[in-house]
Design a protein around this motif. Sequence first.
Motif, PDB file in Angstrom:
ATOM      1  N   ALA A 113       0.902  -0.973   0.086  1.00 42.02           N
ATOM      2  CA  ALA A 113      -0.032  -0.087   0.012  1.00 42.02           C
ATOM      3  C   ALA A 113       0.917   1.412   0.071  1.00 42.02           C
ATOM      4  N   GLY A 114       2.190   1.094  -0.130  1.00 43.33           N
ATOM      5  CA  GLY A 114       3.213   2.270  -0.294  1.00 43.33           C
ATOM      6  C   GLY A 114       3.522   2.738   1.052  1.00 43.33           C
ATOM      7  N   MET A 115       3.502   1.962   2.122  1.00 44.30           N
ATOM      8  CA  MET A 115       3.850   2.471   3.500  1.00 44.30           C
ATOM      9  C   MET A 115       5.335   1.881   3.821  1.00 44.30           C
ATOM     10  N   ALA A 116       6.058   2.697   4.494  1.00 40.82           N
ATOM     11  CA  ALA A 116       7.291   2.273   4.936  1.00 40.82           C
ATOM     12  C   ALA A 116       7.229   1.390   6.339  1.00 40.82           C
ATOM     13  N   THR A 117       7.916   0.337   6.525  1.00 38.01           N
ATOM     14  CA  THR A 117       7.915  -0.457   7.655  1.00 38.01           C
ATOM     15  C   THR A 117       8.970  -0.642   8.513  1.00 38.01           C
ATOM     16  N   ALA A 118       8.942  -0.356   9.659  1.00 39.72           N
ATOM     17  CA  ALA A 118      10.327  -0.489  10.551  1.00 39.72           C
ATOM     18  C   ALA A 118       9.897  -1.179  11.798  1.00 39.72           C
ATOM     19  N   ILE A 119      11.067  -1.603  12.438  1.00 38.24           N
ATOM     20  CA  ILE A 119      11.040  -2.238  13.933  1.00 38.24           C
ATOM     21  C   ILE A 119      11.770  -1.147  14.655  1.00 38.24           C
ATOM     22  N   LEU A 120      11.402  -1.036  16.187  1.00 40.08           N
ATOM     23  CA  LEU A 120      11.721  -0.079  16.985  1.00 40.08           C
ATOM     24  C   LEU A 120      11.833  -1.065  18.366  1.00 40.08           C
ATOM     25  N   SER A 121      12.947  -1.444  18.760  1.00 38.47           N
ATOM     26  CA  SER A 121      13.054  -2.584  19.616  1.00 38.47           C
ATOM     27  C   SER A 121      14.000  -2.230  20.813  1.00 38.47           C
ATOM     28  N   ASN A 122      13.985  -2.888  21.895  1.00 38.72           N
ATOM     29  CA  ASN A 122      14.701  -2.957  22.987  1.00 38.72           C
ATOM     30  C   ASN A 122      15.966  -3.841  22.388  1.00 38.72           C
ATOM     31  N   PRO A 139      13.464  -8.974   4.521  1.00 41.70           N
ATOM     32  CA  PRO A 139      12.948  -8.248   3.184  1.00 41.70           C
ATOM     33  C   PRO A 139      11.762  -7.488   3.339  1.00 41.70           C
ATOM     34  N   LEU A 140      11.042  -7.349   4.453  1.00 48.43           N
ATOM     35  CA  LEU A 140       9.542  -6.689   4.692  1.00 48.43           C
ATOM     36  C   LEU A 140       9.816  -5.377   5.241  1.00 48.43           C
ATOM     37  N   LEU A 141      11.007  -5.055   5.701  1.00 48.28           N
ATOM     38  CA  LEU A 141      11.319  -3.905   6.661  1.00 48.28           C
ATOM     39  C   LEU A 141      12.260  -2.830   6.046  1.00 48.28           C
ATOM     40  N   ASP A 142      12.021  -1.805   6.129  1.00 44.19           N
ATOM     41  CA  ASP A 142      13.027  -0.546   5.641  1.00 44.19           C
ATOM     42  C   ASP A 142      13.903  -0.222   6.633  1.00 44.19           C
ATOM     43  N   ALA A 143      13.567  -0.464   8.095  1.00 47.77           N
ATOM     44  CA  ALA A 143      14.579  -0.102   9.174  1.00 47.77           C
ATOM     45  C   ALA A 143      14.388  -1.043  10.046  1.00 47.77           C
ATOM     46  N   VAL A 144      15.532  -1.521  10.877  1.00 49.77           N
ATOM     47  CA  VAL A 144      15.388  -1.885  11.945  1.00 49.77           C
ATOM     48  C   VAL A 144      16.103  -0.888  13.152  1.00 49.77           C
ATOM     49  N   LEU A 145      15.345  -0.263  14.060  1.00 48.52           N
ATOM     50  CA  LEU A 145      16.041   0.459  14.891  1.00 48.52           C
ATOM     51  C   LEU A 145      16.225  -0.040  16.305  1.00 48.52           C
ATOM     52  N   CYS A 152      19.647   3.258  26.649  1.00 45.55           N
ATOM     53  CA  CYS A 152      18.319   3.152  27.649  1.00 45.55           C
ATOM     54  C   CYS A 152      17.312   2.575  26.857  1.00 45.55           C
ATOM     55  N   TYR A 153      16.174   2.152  27.850  1.00 45.81           N
ATOM     56  CA  TYR A 153      15.255   1.112  27.073  1.00 45.81           C
ATOM     57  C   TYR A 153      13.571   2.201  26.938  1.00 45.81           C
ATOM     58  N   LYS A 154      12.936   1.356  26.227  1.00 47.06           N
ATOM     59  CA  LYS A 154      11.558   2.181  26.277  1.00 47.06           C
ATOM     60  C   LYS A 154      10.884   1.951  27.762  1.00 47.06           C
ATOM     61  N   PRO A 155      10.181   2.627  28.293  1.00 44.16           N
ATOM     62  CA  PRO A 155       9.397   3.617  27.579  1.00 44.16           C
ATOM     63  C   PRO A 155       9.995   5.121  27.409  1.00 44.16           C
ATOM     64  N   ALA A 156      11.173   5.278  27.330  1.00 45.15           N
ATOM     65  CA  ALA A 156      11.898   6.538  27.477  1.00 45.15           C
ATOM     66  C   ALA A 156      11.453   7.422  26.142  1.00 45.15           C
ATOM     67  N   ARG A 157      11.285   8.531  26.154  1.00 42.17           N
ATOM     68  CA  ARG A 157      10.790   9.564  25.132  1.00 42.17           C
ATOM     69  C   ARG A 157      12.026   9.356  24.107  1.00 42.17           C
ATOM     70  N   ALA A 158      13.169   9.340  24.484  1.00 40.83           N
ATOM     71  CA  ALA A 158      14.442   9.429  23.545  1.00 40.83           C
ATOM     72  C   ALA A 158      14.420   8.214  22.665  1.00 40.83           C
ATOM     73  N   VAL A 159      13.838   7.157  22.997  1.00 38.17           N
ATOM     74  CA  VAL A 159      13.721   5.997  22.236  1.00 38.17           C
ATOM     75  C   VAL A 159      12.698   6.118  21.001  1.00 38.17           C
ATOM     76  N   TYR A 160      11.624   6.518  21.297  1.00 36.54           N
ATOM     77  CA  TYR A 160      10.666   6.801  20.081  1.00 36.54           C
ATOM     78  C   TYR A 160      11.073   7.860  19.275  1.00 36.54           C
ATOM     79  N   ASP A 165      13.295  10.683  14.067  1.00 35.29           N
ATOM     80  CA  ASP A 165      14.714  10.909  13.392  1.00 35.29           C
ATOM     81  C   ASP A 165      14.916  10.219  12.050  1.00 35.29           C
ATOM     82  N   ARG A 166      14.771   8.777  12.117  1.00 34.72           N
ATOM     83  CA  ARG A 166      14.811   8.049  10.775  1.00 34.72           C
ATOM     84  C   ARG A 166      14.048   8.434   9.716  1.00 34.72           C
ATOM     85  N   PHE A 167      12.965   8.795   9.944  1.00 36.99           N
ATOM     86  CA  PHE A 167      11.934   9.074   8.833  1.00 36.99           C
ATOM     87  C   PHE A 167      11.778  10.437   8.564  1.00 36.99           C
ATOM     88  N   ALA A 168      12.523  11.411   9.258  1.00 40.88           N
ATOM     89  CA  ALA A 168      12.565  12.651   9.185  1.00 40.88           C
ATOM     90  C   ALA A 168      11.110  13.370   9.264  1.00 40.88           C
TER      91      ALA A 168
END
Length: 228
Positions: A113-122, A139-145, A152-160, A165-168
Amino acid sequence: MPTRDIRIAAVVFDAYGTLLDVHAAVARHAGRIGPQAGAVSALWRTKQLEYSWILSATGDYEDFSCVTARALDVALAAHGVADAALCEDLLGAYRRLDAFPDAAPALSALRGAGMATAILSNGEPGMLAEAVEAAGLAPLLDAVLSVHPLRCYKPARAVYALATDRFACQPHEIAFVSGNAWDAYGAARFGFRTCWLNRSAVPTEYWLDRLAAARIGTLADLPGLLAP
């Protein structure tokens, strides 16, 4: 979670418990553990999360592979399991967890559907790379963060903020999906358009009832929710 009237820069997923089944490692070796296998797996996960939160709250850090190993030691000891070879096998299995059956089809549909996909993980980068490759999701992910550069770990705001930052983009341009209610809460508080994946139909918690967070029972519901 209104989404159809605003551009979605990316759909960002938690990894462990959302795309990857955290209980698959113990399931592979349940026969060696015995009747307490389910309890071992549950305590392992509980302690893994608890340790990550305590480290962040105190300003300390160990990477997620170390946290995972420490949590397993406690879970096995609590249930009277003393088997060094089993411990190593479980840690190896955790690096190659099974993807939930609905993960790959949902990622594929979102990308179609034209959407980028990514992981944001601890997870730390090495274990994440191994996990997504073994699960066939790479192959189904544009980024693994990974949180690792921030120490530091989630749920710290800096993590999100790693995702914006990655997708500007701004937080409201990210659709964030997590199977962990506490993570969904942190993401929603950051400003993401958040979807809580409640596979087990457990009661709502972490104040998600006060926030504009969508709730789904399967990732199969996600493309229809987000598609323009």
